[in-house]
Design a protein around this motif. Structure first.
Motif, PDB file in Angstrom:
ATOM      1  N   TYR A   1       0.830  -1.214   0.000  1.00  0.00           N
ATOM      2  CA  TYR A   1       0.000   0.000   0.000  1.00  0.00           C
ATOM      3  C   TYR A   1       0.860   1.258   0.000  1.00  0.00           C
ATOM      4  CZ  TYR A   1      -0.046   2.557   4.449  1.00  0.00           C
ATOM      5  OH  TYR A   1       0.274   3.389   5.482  1.00  0.00           O
TER       6      TYR A   1
ATOM      7  N   VAL B   1      -1.983 -10.075  -2.668  1.00  0.00           N
ATOM      8  CA  VAL B   1      -2.093  -8.768  -2.023  1.00  0.00           C
ATOM      9  C   VAL B   1      -1.744  -7.642  -3.000  1.00  0.00           C
ATOM     10  CG1 VAL B   1      -1.226  -7.307  -0.183  1.00  0.00           C
ATOM     11  CG2 VAL B   1      -1.598  -9.709   0.245  1.00  0.00           C
TER      12      VAL B   1
ATOM     13  N   ASP C   1      -4.229  -7.199  -5.814  1.00  0.00           N
ATOM     14  CA  ASP C   1      -5.490  -6.760  -5.243  1.00  0.00           C
ATOM     15  C   ASP C   1      -5.461  -5.263  -4.935  1.00  0.00           C
ATOM     16  OD1 ASP C   1      -8.120  -7.648  -4.091  1.00  0.00           O
ATOM     17  OD2 ASP C   1      -7.270  -6.623  -2.354  1.00  0.00           O
ATOM     18  N   LEU C   2      -4.365  -4.798  -4.338  1.00  0.00           N
ATOM     19  CA  LEU C   2      -4.296  -3.391  -3.944  1.00  0.00           C
ATOM     20  C   LEU C   2      -3.871  -2.492  -5.102  1.00  0.00           C
ATOM     21  CD1 LEU C   2      -2.630  -3.635  -0.406  1.00  0.00           C
ATOM     22  CD2 LEU C   2      -5.027  -3.185  -0.948  1.00  0.00           C
TER      23      LEU C   2
END
Lengths: 301, 266
Positions: free
Chosen positions: A138, A243, A246-247
């Motif tokens: 992120y 992850v 997805d982000l």
């Protein structure tokens, strides 16, 4: 049979030794059998079952989930799932390749530092290795945000609309993946480069070898053990990553990992999820087999 | 002769910047005074103060530590015994190979496959007992399952390095099995056990995938919390939390280095 042997200075029989050995093995092996092997077998079994209308399991033996993964659905054949599988392989491949290309200069640089600072540089490589992948993924939100120069330059060039971030995008997925896996290549590679026999490189230089030949013939073969460990540590988990896409990739850039995760959450389709996991398992075993064949004798740990 | 040219140095520094720029950005915006957007509005530590009054986050931190400690203790005990069992007994070549395979299995398979297998297996077990509702027990089981292999591999390499001389000497001096294990073998491999335990602990703290698949609503860990939060909206509070996690990682890495160095000097 009374095989008397001397084992660690003890005069004993093989049989009584193995009996004692079994005592040591049993707790750990029992755990792994119950919570690793057995669930694995259940997963195989479930991949042949089917999903009821409320997401419950129906134990009927069929290859339906596998044919669905291969693209045969209710409305004829589509390449949707196979595209995702192929994309995962491509992303894993390029993630490994870019990580390798960036790791060589980095490792040479660290190896050339004086002893005192070398330790510091190495620690700087180990910290991202251990930093949580959710945070590492992120954190690219910030770098690629519309307020920052990167997105503004892209907007100026007309690649993205004014005031929008650079994610989700393919670029963001690669940035996330490479930054995540680079330390996994660089650390094992460094352990090989640290032990590099520089006299071979010097010999090649003395014989007027070109830079590329020095690398290919004097450096690459010596660093192969670390390199292959690094590639395996990157390629295999990268195929199953969910992850980062997805982000940073959004719904349009799914990988196998996202597909599996979807079946176990929103879709609640365990049999199909199990079948996709089996597909990923085959890919994993395939790449491990390929790696074993290509680099004999190297071990993973 | 070791040297690194200008090109190599530049590339290396750029790669390091590439690794650290996103993390530094997180730390930078964690002390930014504005709640929305990434425009610098002045320095503040408010977001850090707020963290410590957020009970969900504190709960998640407690869960993360609890999970790591419990799973590390179990996996260190099981992994150490397993490593001794594998290394110190005359197994035939075939059984040694299959032991080796089962040990490497959790290391090489993608964690999402282990997670999927556990979800399905716990689903079956739930039919028998309500213990296996998604939650802490499932997470501990999941973590121990992948930690055992790492602990066993680390301890085994230590057993290999120690060799058999000292144990043989102890035998010659009539040490019994239990005496040998307690007073000779275990102290010798202690550095390996500590290294294995630290590896297991770090792996557990760092894990997202296994936890994410097996967690229940009241056993959320920090990585799961951060993941859920950033999927909705990214706030400076999350940056502050991530920065603290990052600092904890740095301390853990440095601590591990220190400990392993001290043991190497012995």
């Amino acid at each position: 049979m009374h095989n008397i042997i001397i084992w660690y200075g003890e005069l004993t029989s093989v049989r009584s030794l193995l009996k004692r050995g079994l005592l040591f093995l049993s707790p750990g092996i029992a755990w792994l059998l119950v919570f690793l092997v057995l669930p694995g077998l259940v997963l195989v079994a479930v991949s042949f079952a089917s999903r009821g209308s409320y997401g419950e399991l129906i134990w009927s033996f069929s290859f339906e989930n596998y044919s669905r993964l291969a693209g045969f659905g209710m409305f004829g054949w589509t390449a949707d799932y196979l595209t995702i599988v192929w994309r995962s392989i491509v992303v894993a491949f390029f993630t490994s390749l870019i990580s390798v290309l960036l790791s060589y200069p980095l490792c040479f640089f660290i190896a050339a530092r004086p002893e005192r600072t070398r330790f510091l540089w190495l620690t700087m490589l180990i910290i991202p290795f251990w930093t949580n992948m959710v945070i590492r993924s992120y954190s690219w939100f910030l770098i690629l945000a519309p307020e920052l120069p990167f997105a503004q330059v892209a907007a100026r060039l007309g690649i993205i609309p004014e005031g929008s971030p650079l994610y989700p995008s393919v670029l963001a997925v690669y940035l996330g993946m490479v930054s995540l896996y680079l330390p996994f290549v660089a650390l094992p590679l460094y352990s090989s480069i640290e032990k590099l026999d520089w006299s071979l490189v010097e010999a090649a230089q003395d014989l007027y070898a070109s830079r590329s030949r020095i690398f290919l013939h004097a450096i690459l073969p010596q660093t192969l053990p670390g390199l292959s460990v690094g590639i395996i540590l990157t390629f295999v988990p990268a195929m199953g990553m969910f992850v980062v896409p997805d982000l940073l990739g959004g719904a349009k850039y799914m990988l196998i990992g996202n597909l599996i995760q979807q079946q176990f959450s929103t879709s609640r389709d365990w049999p199909f999820g199990a079948a996709i996991s089996m597909g990923l398992m085959v890919l994993t075993m395939g790449s491990l087999y390929f790696y074993r064949k290509k680099s004999r004798g190297g071990t993973i740990l | 002769m070791k040297r690194s040219g200008v090109v190599i140095s530049c590339l290396a520094l750029m790669t390091m910047a590439f690794l650290y720029l996103p993390l530094l950005a997180v730390a930078f915006f964690s002390v930014n005074a504005t709640k929305y957007g990434l425009v610098w509005k002045g320095f503040t530590l408010d977001w850090y103060v707020k963290l410590f009054s957020n009970e969900v986050i504190l709960g998640a931190a407690v869960n993360t530590l609890e999970l790591a400690v419990i799973s590390t203790v179990i996996s260190t005990v099981l992994g150490t015994i397993l490593a001794i069992g594998i290394d110190r007994f005359p197994w035939s070549k075939r059984s040694a190979t299959s032991l080796d395979m089962i040990l490497h299995l959790p290391v090489v398979i993608p964690d999402i496959i282990l997670a999927a297998a556990l979800v399905v297996a716990f689903g079956m077990l739930r039919l028998v007992s309500s213990w296996f509702e998604p939650g802490m027990l499932n997470m501990v089981i999941g973590h121990v399952t992948f930690q055992i292999a790492f602990v066993a591999l680390v301890v085994r390499s230590r057993l290999d390095a120690v060799g058999k001389d000292i144990e043989e000497a102890a035998r010659d001096l009539f040490a019994s099995n239990t005496y040998l294990l307690r007073h000779v073998t275990l102290p010798l491999i202690l550095p390996g056990i500590v290294a294995g335990a630290m590896l297991a602990f770090t792996l557990s703290l760092d894990d997202f995938v296994i936890s994410f698949f097996t967690a229940g609503t009241d056993s959320v860990t920090l990585p799961i919390y951060i993941y859920a939060a950033v999927r909705r909206v990214v706030t400076p509070e999350i940056h502050a939390l991530s920065t603290l996690v990052l600092l904890a990682t740095v301390l853990l890495v440095i601590g591990t280095e220190r400990v392993s160095r001290r043991f190497q000097q012995r």
